[in-house]
Design an enzyme around this catalytic site. Structure first.
Site: not given
Ligand code: UDP
Length: 483
Positions: A17, A118, A398-399
């Protein structure tokens, strides 16, 4: 500066987020010369979070007001779903948000004139009203998801019983129907508290003066049209919808510190030959699935970088703790969970990174040719905007919708088959999908054949670049503050 606008962005807890909120803030600062303050609920325990905050504030262009997440232990069950915990934290945090905003209103050199929250922060929109600020909602995901959120209260009245038990897809006016198996997590069980919380923020979104969504016009024309058409979803969402994407991070020298060894390894690999495996900020998997994934990668014979987390049955177990362990080069602490001999057999072919990887640096490197991803929207945009095709492995939130969008509508990903009896993807299937996106076939004259997924992702990358060059809809949001 004379006439400079000051906007405040509010981020709910979680790096998935915070990262897009920071990108939105940067776009306002660097493209529209706004003053930006971000109010963020931060954990102070995550090395990755510290790094993200440090890069956001370096250069002094963005101010961040950090608020510790409120203690909700007496309000909800400690095992409550992530959505419930997020909504309750944001609700309990409203007094702290009000204090931070009032303080800014009283002391900042430029009085803040707008608040952007958000989707978990819609209860703070009332504070913006009290302080006579404009108010917006930022959906750090795509327009089809926004359509579902807008239509969710109607579906709640239309559908009897559990959503997952329905036989037919749900019709969302003007948009692609949603299959029962693709519903978002809070719709999985209508009796769980998170479902009421979900309906709460779905009802909150139309209360904003506008909605910003991290997509672009040519990517999701149909959904955006419906959201703006008074006879379709625009009849529910009267406020304007601004497609402000793609908002994605670029490589940053601060974030890359300490990973020179990885860059050096990538530099030595052939172009588009490495698959990157990562499940976002919160994704985790069972021990059995982790073993199959390890075997699948090995059997595929492809080079890989894998961001490893300790196995656990829940799919989102790392959401509030991600990146807390610091870096563990080579993932040695976690290799005990892998099949015996895996590390030595894949030595030089595969690289393990523990907990948190430098994702943007990896995806922008020319040696990377595929991404096995949980399909979080930020990760997917980082992949698409770098022309990297995906293997869609949705876990939560929402994946599942995202995976369907990438595989069936945009054609930029393949999806492995899950064994229905065991609920795991087995090693042969993993090896097969990895080879499908990584191996470029040659014809009898040794000319490389075109891979439709690779071609598809490159076409979408071009449309993203074009959207970025046009500047997107942020200028319109800024203009409403100048009227
Ligand atoms: N991310 C990262 N390194 C990791 C895992 C995630 O830099 O090892 C970053 C990724 O680049 C993205 C964010 O964390 O910008 C994850 O957001 P995303 O919407 O893909 O998934 P969420 O973590 O919200 O499920």
């Amino acid at each position: 500066m004379e006439n400079q606008q000051h906007m405040v962005l509010l981020s709910s807890p979680g790096l998935g987020h915070l990262i897009p909120v920071i990108e939105l803030g940067k776009r306002f600062v660097f493209h529209h010369n706004l003053k930006i303050t971000i109010i963020a609920f931060t954990s102070h325990t995550s090395h990755a979070e510290k790094l993200v905050l440090k890069t956001a504030t370096s250069g002094g262009f963005i101010d961040i007001v950090e608020i510790p997440p409120p203690d909700i232990s007496s309000v909800i069950d400690p095992d409550a779903a992530i959505v419930t915990r997020l909504c309750v934290m944001m609700r309990e945090g409203v007094p702290a948000i009000r204090d931070a905003l009032s303080n800014l209103a009283g002391t900042a050199t430029v009085r803040p004139s707008a608040l952007i929250v958000d989707i978990f922060g819609t209860e703070a929109l009332g504070v913006a009203e009290e302080l006579k600020m404009r108010k917006y909602v930022f959906v750090a995901s795509h327009a089809w998801f926004l359509s579902l959120l807008i239509y969710a209260p109607t579906l709640d009245k239309q559908v009897q019983g559990q959503y997952v038990d329905q036989k037919e897809p749900f019709q969302i006016p003007g948009c692609t129907p949603l299959r029962p198996e693709d519903v978002v997590d809070p719709m999985l069980d209508r009796n769980d508290k998170q479902y009421q919380e979900y309906l709460g923020f779905c009802n909150g979104i139309p209360k904003g003066d506008g909605v910003l969504v991290n997509t672009w016009e040519t990517l999701q024309q149909k959904d955006l049209e419906s959201l703006r058409n008074r006879n379709l979803l625009g009849g529910i969402l009267k406020a304007p919808v601004y497609a402000v994407g793609p908002l994605v991070r670029l490589p940053d020298s601060e974030m890359s510190q300490g990973i020179e060894w990885l860059t050096h390894w990538l530099d030595g690999q052939p172009e588009e030959s490495v698959i990157y495996v990562s499940f976002g900020s919160g994704g985790t998997m069972s021990c059995e699935q982790m073993t199959e994934l390890a075997w699948g990668l090995e059997l595929s014979g492809q080079r890989f970088i894998w961001v490893l987390r300790a196995p656990i049955d829940a799919a989102d177990a790392a959401f509030f703790t991600t990146g807390s362990d610091g870096r563990d080069e080579g993932g040695s602490k976690l290799s005990k969970y892998l099949p015996e001999g895996f590390s030595s057999r894949t030595y030089n072919v595969g690289v393990l990174v523990s907990e948190w990887g430098p994702q943007v640096d990896i995806l922008t490197h020319p040696s990377v040719g595929g991404f096995l991803s949980h399909c979080g929207w930020n990760s997917a945009l980082e992949s698409i905007t770098n022309g990297v095709p995906m293997i869609a492995w949705p876990l939560y939130a929402e994946q599942r919708m995202n995976a369907t969008l990438f595989v069936e509508e945009l054609g930029v990903a393949v999806r492995p088959r899950v064994l229905p009896t065991k609920k795991v993807v087995d090693r042969d299937e993993i090896a097969s999908v990895v080879r499908e996106i990584m191996v470029v076939e040659e014809d009898c004259n040794k000319v490389k054949k075109k891979n439709p997924i690779r071609e598809g992702v490159k076409a979408i990358r071009r449309s993203a670049v074009e959207a970025l060059s046009k500047g997107g809809a942020l200028a319109q949001v800024v203009a409403t503050g100048e009227e």
